[in-house]
Design a protein around this motif. Structure first.
Motif, mmCIF file in Angstrom:
data_model
loop_
_atom_site.group_PDB
_atom_site.id
_atom_site.type_symbol
_atom_site.label_atom_id
_atom_site.label_comp_id
_atom_site.label_asym_id
_atom_site.label_seq_id
_atom_site.Cartn_x
_atom_site.Cartn_y
_atom_site.Cartn_z
ATOM 1 N N GLN A 104 0.851 -1.190 0.000
ATOM 2 C CA GLN A 104 0.000 0.000 0.000
ATOM 3 C C GLN A 104 0.890 1.244 0.000
ATOM 4 O O GLN A 104 1.840 1.343 0.784
ATOM 5 N N VAL A 105 0.606 2.177 -0.931
ATOM 6 C CA VAL A 105 1.430 3.390 -0.989
ATOM 7 C C VAL A 105 0.637 4.656 -0.673
ATOM 8 O O VAL A 105 1.206 5.711 -0.433
ATOM 9 N N ASN A 106 -0.684 4.504 -0.682
ATOM 10 C CA ASN A 106 -1.514 5.672 -0.398
ATOM 11 C C ASN A 106 -2.198 5.501 0.951
ATOM 12 O O ASN A 106 -2.992 4.572 1.146
ATOM 13 N N PHE A 107 -1.872 6.379 1.873
ATOM 14 C CA PHE A 107 -2.462 6.283 3.202
ATOM 15 C C PHE A 107 -3.346 7.481 3.538
ATOM 16 O O PHE A 107 -3.596 7.780 4.696
ATOM 17 N N ASP A 108 -3.770 8.202 2.490
ATOM 18 C CA ASP A 108 -4.635 9.373 2.676
ATOM 19 C C ASP A 108 -4.027 10.338 3.694
ATOM 20 O O ASP A 108 -2.914 10.751 3.552
ATOM 21 N N ASP A 109 -4.818 10.631 4.719
ATOM 22 C CA ASP A 109 -4.367 11.646 5.673
ATOM 23 C C ASP A 109 -3.556 11.057 6.819
ATOM 24 O O ASP A 109 -3.119 11.771 7.709
ATOM 25 N N LEU A 110 -3.417 9.749 6.783
ATOM 26 C CA LEU A 110 -2.726 9.098 7.886
ATOM 27 C C LEU A 110 -1.250 9.492 7.894
ATOM 28 O O LEU A 110 -0.520 9.265 6.940
ATOM 29 N N GLN A 111 -0.843 10.101 8.985
ATOM 30 C CA GLN A 111 0.545 10.570 9.097
ATOM 31 C C GLN A 111 1.410 9.517 9.780
ATOM 32 O O GLN A 111 0.920 8.679 10.508
ATOM 33 N N GLY A 112 2.690 9.589 9.519
ATOM 34 C CA GLY A 112 3.637 8.750 10.253
ATOM 35 C C GLY A 112 3.526 7.272 9.932
ATOM 36 O O GLY A 112 3.786 6.428 10.781
ATOM 37 N N VAL A 113 3.107 6.972 8.695
ATOM 38 C CA VAL A 113 2.933 5.575 8.303
ATOM 39 C C VAL A 113 3.754 5.309 7.052
ATOM 40 O O VAL A 113 3.903 6.177 6.194
ATOM 41 N N THR A 114 4.308 4.120 6.945
ATOM 42 C CA THR A 114 5.029 3.775 5.737
ATOM 43 C C THR A 114 4.742 2.321 5.377
ATOM 44 O O THR A 114 3.984 1.629 6.064
ATOM 45 N N SER A 115 5.304 1.875 4.254
ATOM 46 C CA SER A 115 5.133 0.486 3.826
ATOM 47 C C SER A 115 6.435 0.027 3.178
ATOM 48 O O SER A 115 7.278 0.854 2.809
ATOM 49 N N LEU A 116 6.573 -1.270 3.020
ATOM 50 C CA LEU A 116 7.777 -1.790 2.356
ATOM 51 C C LEU A 116 7.895 -1.197 0.959
ATOM 52 O O LEU A 116 8.983 -0.825 0.510
ATOM 53 N N SER A 117 6.751 -1.065 0.279
ATOM 54 C CA SER A 117 6.750 -0.558 -1.086
ATOM 55 C C SER A 117 7.189 0.912 -1.141
ATOM 56 O O SER A 117 7.941 1.308 -2.038
ATOM 57 N N LEU A 118 6.742 1.697 -0.167
ATOM 58 C CA LEU A 118 7.166 3.107 -0.116
ATOM 59 C C LEU A 118 8.676 3.194 0.143
ATOM 60 O O LEU A 118 9.360 4.060 -0.405
ATOM 61 N N LEU A 119 9.172 2.296 0.958
ATOM 62 C CA LEU A 119 10.596 2.336 1.300
ATOM 63 C C LEU A 119 11.467 1.830 0.166
ATOM 64 O O LEU A 119 12.542 2.357 -0.104
ATOM 65 N N GLY A 120 10.982 0.769 -0.529
ATOM 66 C CA GLY A 120 11.835 0.115 -1.528
ATOM 67 C C GLY A 120 11.470 0.452 -2.961
ATOM 68 O O GLY A 120 12.128 -0.022 -3.888
ATOM 69 N N SER A 121 10.416 1.270 -3.144
ATOM 70 C CA SER A 121 9.954 1.655 -4.477
ATOM 71 C C SER A 121 9.727 0.459 -5.395
ATOM 72 O O SER A 121 10.089 0.472 -6.580
ATOM 73 N N LYS A 122 9.186 -0.595 -4.834
ATOM 74 C CA LYS A 122 8.798 -1.746 -5.657
ATOM 75 C C LYS A 122 7.738 -2.546 -4.912
ATOM 76 O O LYS A 122 7.476 -2.300 -3.739
ATOM 77 N N ASN A 123 7.134 -3.508 -5.625
ATOM 78 C CA ASN A 123 6.151 -4.367 -4.980
ATOM 79 C C ASN A 123 6.811 -5.628 -4.427
ATOM 80 O O ASN A 123 7.794 -6.106 -4.974
ATOM 81 N N TYR A 124 6.251 -6.121 -3.374
ATOM 82 C CA TYR A 124 6.793 -7.322 -2.744
ATOM 83 C C TYR A 124 5.762 -8.443 -2.809
ATOM 84 O O TYR A 124 4.552 -8.194 -2.794
ATOM 85 N N ASP A 125 6.270 -9.662 -2.855
ATOM 86 C CA ASP A 125 5.406 -10.832 -2.803
ATOM 87 C C ASP A 125 4.968 -11.041 -1.351
ATOM 88 O O ASP A 125 5.801 -11.264 -0.465
ATOM 89 N N LEU A 126 3.657 -10.934 -1.122
ATOM 90 C CA LEU A 126 3.139 -10.996 0.249
ATOM 91 C C LEU A 126 3.560 -12.283 0.967
ATOM 92 O O LEU A 126 3.971 -12.257 2.121
ATOM 93 N N LYS A 127 3.451 -13.404 0.263
ATOM 94 C CA LYS A 127 3.727 -14.677 0.938
ATOM 95 C C LYS A 127 5.216 -14.875 1.223
ATOM 96 O O LYS A 127 5.578 -15.536 2.202
ATOM 97 N N GLU A 128 6.048 -14.285 0.392
ATOM 98 C CA GLU A 128 7.492 -14.372 0.675
ATOM 99 C C GLU A 128 7.832 -13.582 1.940
ATOM 100 O O GLU A 128 8.615 -14.029 2.772
#
Lengths: 171, 246
Positions: B140-164
């Motif tokens: 997930q890269v869009n968190f609307d107004d939610l502040q102080g949140v990140t994701s693996l995709s935002l950090l690594g600029s790519k998609n990850y395989d959930l099960k891996e």
């Protein structure tokens, strides 16, 4: 050496007349210290006003710590008997206590009804409340079977370890 | 590996923790059974606060663990073991340094990337079963107004395989769970402290008595945090009694 009260009084008078500030008598199992702040003060007064005639020192003016003589320790004024419980019914009830500190919740989640209400019959092993601590939700099971007589804590309030939560009638 | 060996995959569920709890009422589950879902309708954070997740983008799962070796005085050890496991897994996957924010949130770059919600079922003073609910922001890269949140995709600029990613988390949690089961309590405490955000650093916090400056010197086995103040006084805090200023 043993001194009775009269002898000690005589000694104090003697010490006062002698005009000394402190006398200490110590033997094997006996120690008596007589100190006189009063005398010390008077003495210093004498230096300023030497005309004052020395008076007999009234006993009452002796500082109490000047007589470390064993005195009977006065017994506590009164030992109040605990009033008999007004409701002896309480005795047969079992208290369910908190096993950890945290926040007490009566329902599994805010939109759900409470696990138990007063009057409900619960079985051993049945969930009766949640204690949230450190973002951990602890489902608390009853260790007894019986009827809920009273809920002792309000929903969403903090509880201490061992704090009574529920009163249960096991009969 | 026993964690995730039994895996239940659900398209939609109210919450994987609830699902696990309901399953436990009906049957016995093997320790390590995991339940994952692509979408939660009633996902929970701490009581009252919701976990917002776009369908299919994040990891939402629960692990059912036997906790017979844990008692009501040291039950926070399991939370420590799980938090450290998730943090190491996310560090491996992202290549970044993560932190456990007391008591058990996972942060990378001062932003929240994961959360844990553990529900313990007690039999007397012994932990019968722990349902460990985990949420990790992955794609997930869009968190609307939610502040102080990140994701693996935002950090690594790519998609990850959930099960891996989930397999990595299982592996790391299993490692620390086994340490705990073996009784390596000192090691769990030590590693948790090493992963802990702001540990051993002078920082300013909000407390019930206003702002205070202190240094976290310990998190006890029941989860209480010990702060050393400038005047060398030690203060102990329960969760919610102390807030971090990020």
């Amino acid at each position: 050496m043993y001194m009775d009260l009269n002898e000690i009084q005589e000694l104090i008078k003697f010490v006062a007349k002698a005009g000394v500030n402190e006398v200490e008598i110590e033997q094997k199992d006996f120690k008596l210290v007589i100190k006189s702040d009063y005398l010390a003060k008077k003495k210093s007064n004498f230096k300023e006003e030497p005309t004052i005639v020395q008076q007999a020192i009234p006993m009452a003016s002796m500082p109490s710590q000047a007589m470390p003589v064993e005195q009977p320790i006065s017994a506590p004024a009164k030992v109040e008997a605990k009033p008999a419980p007004a409701d002896s019914e309480e005795d047969k009830y079992i208290t369910i206590k908190a096993q950890m500190i945290g926040t007490f919740y009566r329902a599994p989640s805010p939109d759900k009804p409470p696990y138990v209400e007063v009057g409900d019959i619960i079985k051993e092993g049945e969930n009766i409340c949640v204690i949230e601590a450190m973002k951990l939700f602890n489902d608390i099971e009853s260790e007894v079977s019986g009827k809920i007589i009273k809920v002792l804590v309000d929903d969403a309030s903090p509880v201490e370890f061992d704090q009574p939560l529920f009163l249960v009638d096991p009969s | 590996m026993f964690i995730g060996n039994n895996l239940i995959e659900l398209d939609v569920v109210d919450s994987t923790n609830n699902y696990a709890a309901n399953l436990l009422v009906q049957t016995k589950l093997v320790s390590g059974t995991a339940i994952m879902t692509h979408f939660q309708t009633g996902g929970r954070g701490q009581r009252g606060s919701d976990w917002i997740s776009e369908p299919g983008k994040n990891l939402l799962f629960s692990i059912v663990l036997n906790g017979h070796f844990i008692n009501s005085e040291n039950y926070f050890l399991l939370s420590k073991a799980v938090a450290v496991g998730i943090n190491e897994a996310l560090e491996d996957v992202s290549g970044k340094t993560g932190f456990v924010k007391w008591p058990n949130d996972i942060y990378i770059d001062q932003k929240k990337i994961g959360g844990i919600l553990i529900e313990n079922q007690w039999k007397g003073s012994l932990l019968e079963v722990a349902i460990v609910g985990i949420g990790i922001n992955v794609n997930q890269v869009n968190f609307d107004d939610l502040q102080g949140v990140t994701s693996l995709s935002l950090l690594g600029s790519k998609n990850y395989d959930l099960k891996e990613v989930m397999a990595k988390v299982f592996e790391k949690i299993e490692f620390y769970y086994n340490l705990l089961k073996r009784g390596d309590i000192n090691q769990i405490n030590h590693i948790y402290f090493n992963h802990l955000m702001f540990s051993n650093e002078w920082k300013t916090y909000d407390s019930n008595n206003g702002r205070i400056e202190g240094k976290i010197i310990e998190v006890k086995e029941n989860g209480l945090l010990v702060l050393k103040l400038r005047n060398k006084e030690l203060m102990t805090f329960e969760f919610k009694e102390l807030s971090f200023i990020l």
